[in-house]
Design a protein around this motif. Structure first.
Motif, PDB file in Angstrom:
ATOM      1  N   ARG A 108      -4.482 -10.126  15.692  1.00 14.75           N
ATOM      2  CA  ARG A 108      -5.227  -9.306  14.733  1.00 14.75           C
ATOM      3  C   ARG A 108      -6.698  -9.657  14.763  1.00 14.75           C
ATOM      4  NH1 ARG A 108      -2.211  -8.072   9.127  1.00 14.75           N
ATOM      5  NH2 ARG A 108      -0.401  -7.030   9.975  1.00 14.75           N
TER       6      ARG A 108
ATOM      7  N   GLN B  10       1.823  -1.320   5.272  1.00 14.95           N
ATOM      8  CA  GLN B  10       2.247  -2.375   4.360  1.00 14.95           C
ATOM      9  C   GLN B  10       2.729  -1.835   3.025  1.00 14.95           C
ATOM     10  OE1 GLN B  10       2.622  -5.630   4.605  1.00 14.95           O
ATOM     11  NE2 GLN B  10       2.143  -5.593   6.784  1.00 14.95           N
ATOM     12  N   SER B  11       2.265  -0.638   2.669  1.00 11.96           N
ATOM     13  CA  SER B  11       2.612  -0.137   1.346  1.00 11.96           C
ATOM     14  C   SER B  11       3.917   0.660   1.349  1.00 11.96           C
ATOM     15  CB  SER B  11       1.476   0.717   0.811  1.00 11.96           C
ATOM     16  OG  SER B  11       1.359   1.875   1.579  1.00 11.96           O
TER      17      SER B  11
ATOM     18  N   VAL C  73      -3.747  -4.506   0.600  1.00 10.91           N
ATOM     19  CA  VAL C  73      -4.497  -3.429  -0.056  1.00 10.91           C
ATOM     20  C   VAL C  73      -3.589  -2.250  -0.355  1.00 10.91           C
ATOM     21  CG1 VAL C  73      -6.281  -1.721   0.291  1.00 10.91           C
ATOM     22  CG2 VAL C  73      -6.726  -4.073   0.820  1.00 10.91           C
ATOM     23  N   GLY C  74      -2.800  -1.867   0.655  1.00 14.90           N
ATOM     24  CA  GLY C  74      -1.795  -0.845   0.420  1.00 14.90           C
ATOM     25  C   GLY C  74      -2.362   0.535   0.141  1.00 14.90           C
TER      26      GLY C  74
ATOM     27  N   ILE D 224      -2.655  -0.162   9.146  1.00 16.75           N
ATOM     28  CA  ILE D 224      -1.881  -1.344   8.759  1.00 16.75           C
ATOM     29  C   ILE D 224      -1.754  -1.409   7.246  1.00 16.75           C
ATOM     30  CG2 ILE D 224      -1.873  -3.877   8.709  1.00 16.75           C
ATOM     31  CD1 ILE D 224      -3.044  -3.863  11.470  1.00 16.75           C
ATOM     32  N   ALA D 225      -2.887  -1.125   6.558  1.00 17.76           N
ATOM     33  CA  ALA D 225      -2.830  -1.122   5.098  1.00 17.76           C
ATOM     34  C   ALA D 225      -1.810  -0.105   4.604  1.00 17.76           C
ATOM     35  CB  ALA D 225      -4.207  -0.808   4.523  1.00 17.76           C
ATOM     36  N   GLY D 226      -1.745   1.046   5.274  1.00 27.77           N
ATOM     37  CA  GLY D 226      -0.772   2.062   4.904  1.00 27.77           C
ATOM     38  C   GLY D 226       0.652   1.614   5.171  1.00 27.77           C
TER      39      GLY D 226
ATOM     40  N   VAL E  53      -6.995  -0.757  11.089  1.00 29.45           N
ATOM     41  CA  VAL E  53      -6.967  -1.480   9.811  1.00 29.45           C
ATOM     42  C   VAL E  53      -6.391  -0.588   8.707  1.00 29.45           C
ATOM     43  CG1 VAL E  53      -8.413  -2.468   8.021  1.00 29.45           C
ATOM     44  CG2 VAL E  53      -8.850  -3.013  10.397  1.00 29.45           C
TER      45      VAL E  53
ATOM     46  N   ILE F  71      -5.777  -7.064   4.350  1.00 27.90           N
ATOM     47  CA  ILE F  71      -5.381  -5.765   4.882  1.00 27.90           C
ATOM     48  C   ILE F  71      -3.926  -5.473   4.523  1.00 27.90           C
ATOM     49  CG2 ILE F  71      -4.922  -4.516   7.036  1.00 27.90           C
ATOM     50  CD1 ILE F  71      -7.822  -4.685   6.243  1.00 27.90           C
ATOM     51  N   ASP F  72      -3.099  -6.534   4.624  1.00 26.13           N
ATOM     52  CA  ASP F  72      -1.681  -6.365   4.329  1.00 26.13           C
ATOM     53  C   ASP F  72      -1.438  -5.960   2.890  1.00 26.13           C
ATOM     54  OD1 ASP F  72      -0.773  -6.830   6.769  1.00 26.13           O
ATOM     55  OD2 ASP F  72      -0.165  -8.905   6.451  1.00 26.13           O
TER      56      ASP F  72
ATOM     57  N   ASN G 155       1.659  -4.869  13.041  1.00 21.46           N
ATOM     58  CA  ASN G 155       2.226  -4.981  11.708  1.00 21.46           C
ATOM     59  C   ASN G 155       3.500  -5.806  11.689  1.00 21.46           C
ATOM     60  OD1 ASN G 155       2.174  -4.328   8.919  1.00 21.46           O
ATOM     61  ND2 ASN G 155       3.836  -2.881   9.276  1.00 21.46           N
TER      62      ASN G 155
END
Lengths: 333, 299
Positions: free
Chosen positions: B115, B200-201, A329-330, B196-198, B193, A326-327, B105
């Motif tokens: 998580r 992280q970017s 994929v971005g 969190i992916a967002g 989910v 998940i971390d 996060n």
């Protein structure tokens, strides 16, 4: 005047303030840490509560149904009776097999085809791309239920671009090659094969976001070395995409496992597990149990637990990988 | 003599491959989406008869819709009920999942554990289980469960309602929210989910720069995190909308199921399209406001 005093005269007075500030910061961050843990525990409790409740109730024996004081640890425990009844009601082994044949395989196909399509969206420029992108968003936006009726009609006489239909018309119905797909696994596989399966739009979107973030130089180098795009995709993009594959596979598997909608529309016998669970109230009534009876609650919860057990095990194995993926994929804009 | 080149440029070659990779999807789009959408809109304006050799349709204009809104005894009631559910669930789910993702996060001890716990709803919370757990057992669950225990030990909703003079309709919605607290929290899994992916970017350099400039955490959130999450929030909002919209616990969807099974395709299509149009208008309005007033200001 001692040496220490002289030393003190030359030390920076701000150092002391800084040290104090640092200590304050540390205690503030400790307080924040504790607060965060408390918040997370509180919400986590609410989230996990129904699961515990499910397990506890599924273990209650007949004698302890009316002992309302003991919700969590029933005064007497039966495993075999509740679970064997539940096993019967949701037709566990057959249902499980059907789920795997219909849903899980469709999910796996979808994971593969969506990645191919998303690579096309993410890496190449072409004239119709804005149009295609708009179409992609439409597929995310318009839910499955809106198109299910015509799909069922189409499936009942599957045709590709009217060719077989024309043939049937020409021969007055003597040669009708249009197969009835309702009830066959193909009803699930075909849309997945064309990247139009269960929530494929979102999966493609996640893939696109990830592929856009992959370093382009590597692929460029492969191009220069004479590898075609297909080879670049297979031997360079795919091997570095295990992260996004994990995320997408988990989503796809879970959504397919839980799907009752497509299954109850496309299949008329040999239902997957989810449909059996969805119809358990009717099954219970047919077996002369009253669904709202406290005794029946144990069967219901046992059935629920049996149903979520495979994904739960799957999640336990995938958990660490999934959480880490998940971390990475971005998703960006 | 010049040799005839196969392709004029690498761009052209690449664009061909672009079509090649997406070809599968285009066929799928036409066969399993475009065609059915048009067909189902047509059904909603026709009478549909099922017979052995297929489907016979007769165009009747707006008759199905007129029937639904003028003659059908319950339809408007179902619509308003479902729409109000969507309206109050959407902001709550978005807000809760955003807060959860922000909490999860950050780097701290026990993050993996939390998580794992918070993603459990992703695994379980859709379809049949949630329906069984929250609907048929709702009395039992809330009777013995946290929901009422917490709320009744803190305050009685009725008392607060009477005390603050809140109008009945809003009070009802408040009660719904509190009674549905499990349900709402459980619907936040996938959204968390995605958020969190967002998160992280977002490049870490942005945060470093703001730290140098002396920004507070609050400013950091409003000027970096929130604007950077723009498209993710959009995706999450759309996902949530569609998710709530197609939930079988909604009356319209529920009735549509039974009607499809009884073969009334025309009326069902009209019912669903009217419902979808209304939700679409709300969705469009929300997205417009979000784009216009929230996102633009910070970009």
């Amino acid at each position: 005047m001692t040496i220490a005093d002289i030393k003190n005269m030359f030390t920076d007075p701000t150092k002391d303030i800084l040290r104090k500030k640092k200590a304050l910061n540390r205690s503030a961050s400790l307080a924040w840490y504790v607060l965060r843990i408390i918040i997370l525990l509180a919400i986590g409790y609410i989230i996990i509560y129904p699961l515990f409740y499910m397990i506890a109730t599924s273990l209650r024996s007949r004698q302890s149904y009316y002992d309302s004081a003991r919700v969590w640890i029933p005064s007497s425990v039966t495993i075999d009776f509740n679970y064997s009844e539940a096993w019967k009601f949701i037709k566990y082994p057959e249902g499980l097999a059907n789920t795997v044949i219909l849903e899980i395989i469709a999910g796996l196909i979808e994971v593969v085809t969506c990645s191919i399509v998303a690579y096309g969206f993410a890496r190449f420029k072409f004239k119709l791309k804005p149009l295609f992108t708009a179409g992609l968003f439409l597929t995310i936006l318009v839910p499955e239920i809106m198109v299910i009726i015509p799909r069922m009609v189409t499936y009942s006489k599957m045709d590709i671009l009217g060719i077989f239909g024309l043939l049937a018309d020409l021969t007055n119905g003597a040669v009708d090659l249009r197969p009835n797909l309702i009830g066959s696994p193909l009803a699930f596989y075909l849309p997945s094969l064309f990247a139009m399966g269960l929530r494929s739009g979102i999966l493609i979107y996640i893939y696109i976001q990830f592929f856009k973030g992959l370093p382009y130089e590597l692929e460029e180098a492969a191009w220069v070395d004479g590898a075609g795009p297909v080879k670049t995709f297979v031997s360079i993009a795919l091997p570095s995409s295990s992260v996004v594959f994990t995320t997408v596979t988990v989503f796809s598997m879970i959504w397919h496992w839980n799907d009752t909608f497509l299954a109850s529309m496309y299949v008329d016998s040999n239902f997957p597990l989810s449909v059996h669970l969805n119809r358990i109230n009717q099954t219970l009534i047919a077996a002369a149990y009253y669904p709202h009876d406290p005794e029946t609650q144990s069967f219901l919860m046992a059935a629920c637990f049996l149903f979520i057990l495979p994904p739960l095990i799957f999640y336990m194995f995938m958990q660490r990988k999934f959480i880490e993926s998940i971390d990475r994929v971005g998703i960006t804009g | 003599m010049m040799k005839k080149k196969k392709y004029r440029s690498i761009e052209q070659l690449k664009s061909r491959y672009g079509y090649g990779f997406t070809a599968l999807w285009v066929i799928g789009f036409i066969l399993f989406f475009g065609f059915p959408v048009i067909q189902s809109i047509l059904y909603s304006f026709s009478t549909v008869n099922l017979s052995a050799d297929g489907v016979n349709t007769n165009f009747v204009g707006l008759k199905n819709y007129q029937y639904l809104f003028k003659e059908h005894p319950d339809y408007t009631g179902w619509l308003t009920g479902d729409l109000s559910t969507i309206l109050y669930s959407l902001p709550i789910i978005l807000l809760v999942s955003l807060v959860l993702s922000l909490l999860l996060n950050q780097k701290f001890k026990g993050r993996i554990f939390f998580r794992a716990v918070y993603f459990v709803p992703v695994i379980i919370a859709s379809g049949a289980v949630i329906t069984l757990m929250f609907q048929t057992t709702s009395e039992e669950l809330t009777g013995a469960g946290v929901s009422t225990a917490i709320t009744s030990s803190m305050f009685s909703i009725e008392d607060v309602v009477g005390w603050l003079n809140i109008p009945d309709k809003i009070a009802q919605i408040l009660k719904d929210i509190i009674n549905n607290i499990f349900d709402l929290l459980w619907s936040c899994g996938v959204q968390t989910v995605l958020f969190i992916a967002g998160l992280q970017s977002i490049p870490a350099t942005l945060y470093e720069a703001s730290k140098v400039e002396g920004a507070t955490k609050w400013e950091e959130f409003w000027f970096i995190t929130f604007p950077s999450l723009g498209s993710v929030t959009l995706l999450v909002a759309v996902y949530t909308m569609v998710d709530i919209f197609t939930d079988t616990r909604n009356t319209v969807v529920n009735k549509a199921y039974t009607m499809i099974n009884s073969g009334r395709f025309d009326e069902t299509s009209a019912m669903l399209w009217a419902y979808f149009a209304l939700v679409g208008i709300i969705m469009g309005a929300i997205l417009f406001i979000y784009n216009r007033f929230l996102l633009k200001r910070w970009q």
